[in-house]
Write a protein that holds these residues in place. Structure first.
Motif, PDB file in Angstrom:
ATOM      1  N   SER A   4      -0.960   3.693   4.899  1.00  0.00           N
ATOM      2  CA  SER A   4      -0.744   4.937   5.838  1.00  0.00           C
ATOM      3  C   SER A   4      -1.794   6.086   5.698  1.00  0.00           C
ATOM      4  O   SER A   4      -2.269   6.435   4.689  1.00  0.00           O
ATOM      5  CB  SER A   4       0.761   5.606   5.217  1.00  0.00           C
ATOM      6  OG  SER A   4       0.962   6.480   5.855  1.00  0.00           O
ATOM      7  N   PRO A   5      -2.088   6.528   7.035  1.00  0.00           N
ATOM      8  CA  PRO A   5      -2.671   7.920   6.962  1.00  0.00           C
ATOM      9  C   PRO A   5      -2.156   9.083   6.180  1.00  0.00           C
ATOM     10  O   PRO A   5      -2.848  10.031   6.120  1.00  0.00           O
ATOM     11  CB  PRO A   5      -2.877   8.174   8.630  1.00  0.00           C
ATOM     12  CG  PRO A   5      -2.551   6.667   9.283  1.00  0.00           C
ATOM     13  CD  PRO A   5      -1.539   5.829   8.127  1.00  0.00           C
ATOM     14  N   ASP A   6      -0.827   8.781   6.090  1.00  0.00           N
ATOM     15  CA  ASP A   6      -0.309  10.083   5.631  1.00  0.00           C
ATOM     16  C   ASP A   6      -0.249   9.784   4.007  1.00  0.00           C
ATOM     17  O   ASP A   6       0.390  10.822   3.381  1.00  0.00           O
ATOM     18  CB  ASP A   6       1.317  10.099   6.110  1.00  0.00           C
ATOM     19  CG  ASP A   6       1.505  10.476   7.649  1.00  0.00           C
ATOM     20  OD1 ASP A   6       0.702  11.182   8.172  1.00  0.00           O
ATOM     21  OD2 ASP A   6       2.377   9.843   7.992  1.00  0.00           O
ATOM     22  N   ALA A   7      -0.468   8.966   3.368  1.00  0.00           N
ATOM     23  CA  ALA A   7      -0.626   8.789   1.987  1.00  0.00           C
ATOM     24  C   ALA A   7      -2.088   9.444   1.431  1.00  0.00           C
ATOM     25  O   ALA A   7      -3.199   9.651   2.094  1.00  0.00           O
ATOM     26  CB  ALA A   7      -0.837   7.251   1.559  1.00  0.00           C
ATOM     27  N   HIS A   8      -1.878  10.350   0.403  1.00  0.00           N
ATOM     28  CA  HIS A   8      -2.839  10.918  -0.101  1.00  0.00           C
ATOM     29  C   HIS A   8      -3.156  10.471  -1.586  1.00  0.00           C
ATOM     30  O   HIS A   8      -2.523  10.296  -2.439  1.00  0.00           O
ATOM     31  CB  HIS A   8      -2.269  12.652  -0.315  1.00  0.00           C
ATOM     32  CG  HIS A   8      -1.898  13.213   0.806  1.00  0.00           C
ATOM     33  ND1 HIS A   8      -2.725  13.586   1.871  1.00  0.00           N
ATOM     34  CD2 HIS A   8      -0.672  13.414   1.417  1.00  0.00           C
ATOM     35  CE1 HIS A   8      -2.032  14.103   2.948  1.00  0.00           C
ATOM     36  NE2 HIS A   8      -0.755  13.984   2.672  1.00  0.00           N
ATOM     37  N   GLY A   9      -4.257  10.714  -1.480  1.00  0.00           N
ATOM     38  CA  GLY A   9      -5.084  10.221  -3.037  1.00  0.00           C
ATOM     39  C   GLY A   9      -4.609  11.322  -4.077  1.00  0.00           C
ATOM     40  O   GLY A   9      -4.334  12.465  -3.731  1.00  0.00           O
ATOM     41  N   GLY A  10      -4.364  10.824  -5.231  1.00  0.00           N
ATOM     42  CA  GLY A  10      -3.876  11.430  -6.244  1.00  0.00           C
ATOM     43  C   GLY A  10      -2.366  11.743  -6.142  1.00  0.00           C
ATOM     44  O   GLY A  10      -2.035  12.507  -7.250  1.00  0.00           O
ATOM     45  N   HIS A  11      -1.680  11.256  -5.276  1.00  0.00           N
ATOM     46  CA  HIS A  11      -0.272  11.398  -5.314  1.00  0.00           C
ATOM     47  C   HIS A  11       0.429  10.048  -5.570  1.00  0.00           C
ATOM     48  O   HIS A  11      -0.236   9.013  -5.740  1.00  0.00           O
ATOM     49  CB  HIS A  11       0.112  11.659  -3.567  1.00  0.00           C
ATOM     50  CG  HIS A  11       0.010  13.215  -3.248  1.00  0.00           C
ATOM     51  ND1 HIS A  11       0.770  13.761  -2.450  1.00  0.00           N
ATOM     52  CD2 HIS A  11      -1.194  13.827  -3.321  1.00  0.00           C
ATOM     53  CE1 HIS A  11       0.105  15.010  -2.447  1.00  0.00           C
ATOM     54  NE2 HIS A  11      -1.035  15.052  -2.870  1.00  0.00           N
ATOM     55  N   TYR A  12       1.578  10.229  -5.901  1.00  0.00           N
ATOM     56  CA  TYR A  12       2.353   8.768  -6.665  1.00  0.00           C
ATOM     57  C   TYR A  12       3.572   8.722  -5.698  1.00  0.00           C
ATOM     58  O   TYR A  12       4.219   9.586  -5.314  1.00  0.00           O
ATOM     59  CB  TYR A  12       2.945   9.387  -7.919  1.00  0.00           C
ATOM     60  CG  TYR A  12       3.417   8.320  -8.893  1.00  0.00           C
ATOM     61  CD1 TYR A  12       3.052   6.768  -8.773  1.00  0.00           C
ATOM     62  CD2 TYR A  12       4.659   8.467  -9.591  1.00  0.00           C
ATOM     63  CE1 TYR A  12       3.790   5.884  -9.598  1.00  0.00           C
ATOM     64  CE2 TYR A  12       5.240   7.572 -10.480  1.00  0.00           C
ATOM     65  CZ  TYR A  12       4.612   6.202 -10.413  1.00  0.00           C
ATOM     66  OH  TYR A  12       5.148   5.221 -11.146  1.00  0.00           O
ATOM     67  N   TYR A  13       3.675   7.416  -5.260  1.00  0.00           N
ATOM     68  CA  TYR A  13       4.631   6.946  -4.167  1.00  0.00           C
ATOM     69  C   TYR A  13       5.618   5.849  -4.962  1.00  0.00           C
ATOM     70  O   TYR A  13       5.187   5.053  -5.601  1.00  0.00           O
ATOM     71  CB  TYR A  13       3.928   6.455  -2.988  1.00  0.00           C
ATOM     72  CG  TYR A  13       3.195   7.596  -2.208  1.00  0.00           C
ATOM     73  CD1 TYR A  13       3.913   8.453  -1.566  1.00  0.00           C
ATOM     74  CD2 TYR A  13       1.754   7.614  -2.433  1.00  0.00           C
ATOM     75  CE1 TYR A  13       2.895   9.765  -0.935  1.00  0.00           C
ATOM     76  CE2 TYR A  13       1.104   8.720  -1.895  1.00  0.00           C
ATOM     77  CZ  TYR A  13       1.850   9.525  -0.982  1.00  0.00           C
ATOM     78  OH  TYR A  13       0.972  10.558  -0.398  1.00  0.00           O
ATOM     79  N   GLY A  14       6.775   6.089  -4.585  1.00  0.00           N
ATOM     80  CA  GLY A  14       7.675   5.019  -4.804  1.00  0.00           C
ATOM     81  C   GLY A  14       9.129   5.067  -4.112  1.00  0.00           C
ATOM     82  O   GLY A  14       9.125   5.916  -2.970  1.00  0.00           O
ATOM     83  N   PRO A  15      10.261   4.575  -4.376  1.00  0.00           N
ATOM     84  CA  PRO A  15      11.570   4.496  -3.568  1.00  0.00           C
ATOM     85  C   PRO A  15      11.981   5.874  -3.381  1.00  0.00           C
ATOM     86  O   PRO A  15      12.004   6.628  -4.324  1.00  0.00           O
ATOM     87  CB  PRO A  15      12.102   3.627  -4.057  1.00  0.00           C
ATOM     88  CG  PRO A  15      11.400   2.473  -4.873  1.00  0.00           C
ATOM     89  CD  PRO A  15      10.036   3.472  -5.424  1.00  0.00           C
ATOM     90  N   ASP A  16      12.614   6.124  -2.250  1.00  0.00           N
ATOM     91  CA  ASP A  16      13.373   7.224  -2.084  1.00  0.00           C
ATOM     92  C   ASP A  16      14.918   7.393  -2.493  1.00  0.00           C
ATOM     93  O   ASP A  16      15.644   8.224  -2.386  1.00  0.00           O
ATOM     94  CB  ASP A  16      13.335   7.993  -0.684  1.00  0.00           C
ATOM     95  CG  ASP A  16      14.030   6.917   0.129  1.00  0.00           C
ATOM     96  OD1 ASP A  16      14.528   5.892  -0.093  1.00  0.00           O
ATOM     97  OD2 ASP A  16      13.753   7.215   1.594  1.00  0.00           O
ATOM     98  N   GLY A  17      15.552   6.347  -3.029  1.00  0.00           N
ATOM     99  CA  GLY A  17      16.599   6.153  -3.370  1.00  0.00           C
ATOM    100  C   GLY A  17      16.981   6.761  -4.646  1.00  0.00           C
ATOM    101  O   GLY A  17      16.221   7.366  -5.507  1.00  0.00           O
TER     102      GLY A  17
END
Length: 308
Positions: free
Chosen positions: A256-269
């Protein structure tokens, strides 16, 4: 992030891009390989079992007949295997666009030590990937679209880096070993991005987690006892989402172009256990930069790989 739910349909075309996925023969790794191949990427399934890899590639081609796929042997539990993979890659030098560090094990009830002298979960989940990344970093394409994606876990929240007993020789439990390995993976992803930024590199390091996904990570064959197998299956059956849904944060971080380095991503539930990709919670101790630097230094000493 936008409030609209991100799915595979939002993934940019991956034509002309090359992705290496460790542990791509089942679970979320397989689902990531399926989606990336379907979007046009050349996908390298880096896995321990060639038979499982061949079956996975056959299965992917049933869905995407034109999929560009390749198997390369890699066992992250054996540093000799990791070094062999890195040496072969450096000899050929195809540029890498996505390095997805996914291979992992859990629920090893009794402590196991590998030939390298490492606790098995720590080296499989973390040290092997630390080594692989160091060996391949020079071959990652210098672009902000290039991603190194580290698969961590909700388990990092209760993890502790046991510097006084990193290999857990004095005190071992399956859960403590898993939590330490996944905390190490998250801290590595965050520290790698800081080092990439400091070096002026456009490459992004993006740690992610799949929430609670129904995969076979807790099924360790003869390693896991009956209680561990039954408990793991019960929890994941009740709370888990599909492996395909669990792979969404991995794919978001990788493409994703919206993903940033050094950020952490997971589910939103609820509890980040299931749902669609969003910014995930990082436990305060996982943000400790002094601990991350100490872990990095020790990891270099243990693996013999130095970078950045």
């Amino acid at each position: 992030m936008a409030k609209r739910k991100w799915t595979v349909a939002d993934m940019p075309l991956q034509t002309g891009r090359l992705a290496i996925i460790t542990g791509a023969t089942s679970g979320i790794g397989y689902e990531a390989a399926l989606a990336l191949a379907g979007a046009g990427a050349h996908v390298v399934l880096a896995a321990r079992d060639e038979g499982k890899a061949q079956r996975a590639m056959w299965s992917i081609r049933q869905v995407h007949p034109a999929a560009s796929l390749e198997f390369r042997p890699l066992d992250t539990a054996r540093l000799s295997s990791v070094r062999e993979f890195g040496t072969r890659w450096r000899d050929e030098r195809p540029p890498i666009d996505v390095l997805l560090l996914n291979a992992g094990i859990a629920s090893v009830p009794r402590r196991e030590e590998t030939a390298d002298g490492f606790e098995r979960q720590l080296v499989t989940n973390y040290l092997g990937h630390f080594t692989l990344t160091g060996l391949l970093l020079a071959d990652v394409r210098l672009s902000s679209a290039s991603r190194i994606v580290e698969v961590a876990s909700l388990a990092h929240r209760r993890g502790q880096i046991r510097f006084d007993d990193l290999q857990l020789r004095r005190s071992y439990s399956a859960q403590d070993a898993y939590r330490q390995s996944k905390l190490a993976m998250l801290m590595f992803g965050l520290e790698l991005d800081r080092r990439l930024r400091a070096a002026g590199s456009p490459i992004l390091s993006v740690p992610v987690h799949p929430g609670v996904a129904k995969t076979d990570i807790t099924r360790r064959g003869d390693r896991a006892g009956a209680v561990e197998r039954l408990a793991g299956r019960a929890i994941f059956s009740l709370l888990g989402q599909s492996a395909a849904r669990g792979a969404l944060p991995l794919l978001y971080g990788a493409t994703s172009p919206d993903a940033h380095g050094g950020h952490y991503y997971g589910p939103d539930g609820l509890w980040e256990a299931w749902g669609y990709p969003t910014t995930a919670d990082v436990a305060p101790h996982a943000r400790d930069q002094a601990t991350a630097k100490r872990l990095w230094s020790i990891s270099e000493d243990l693996t013999g790989v130095s970078y950045l």
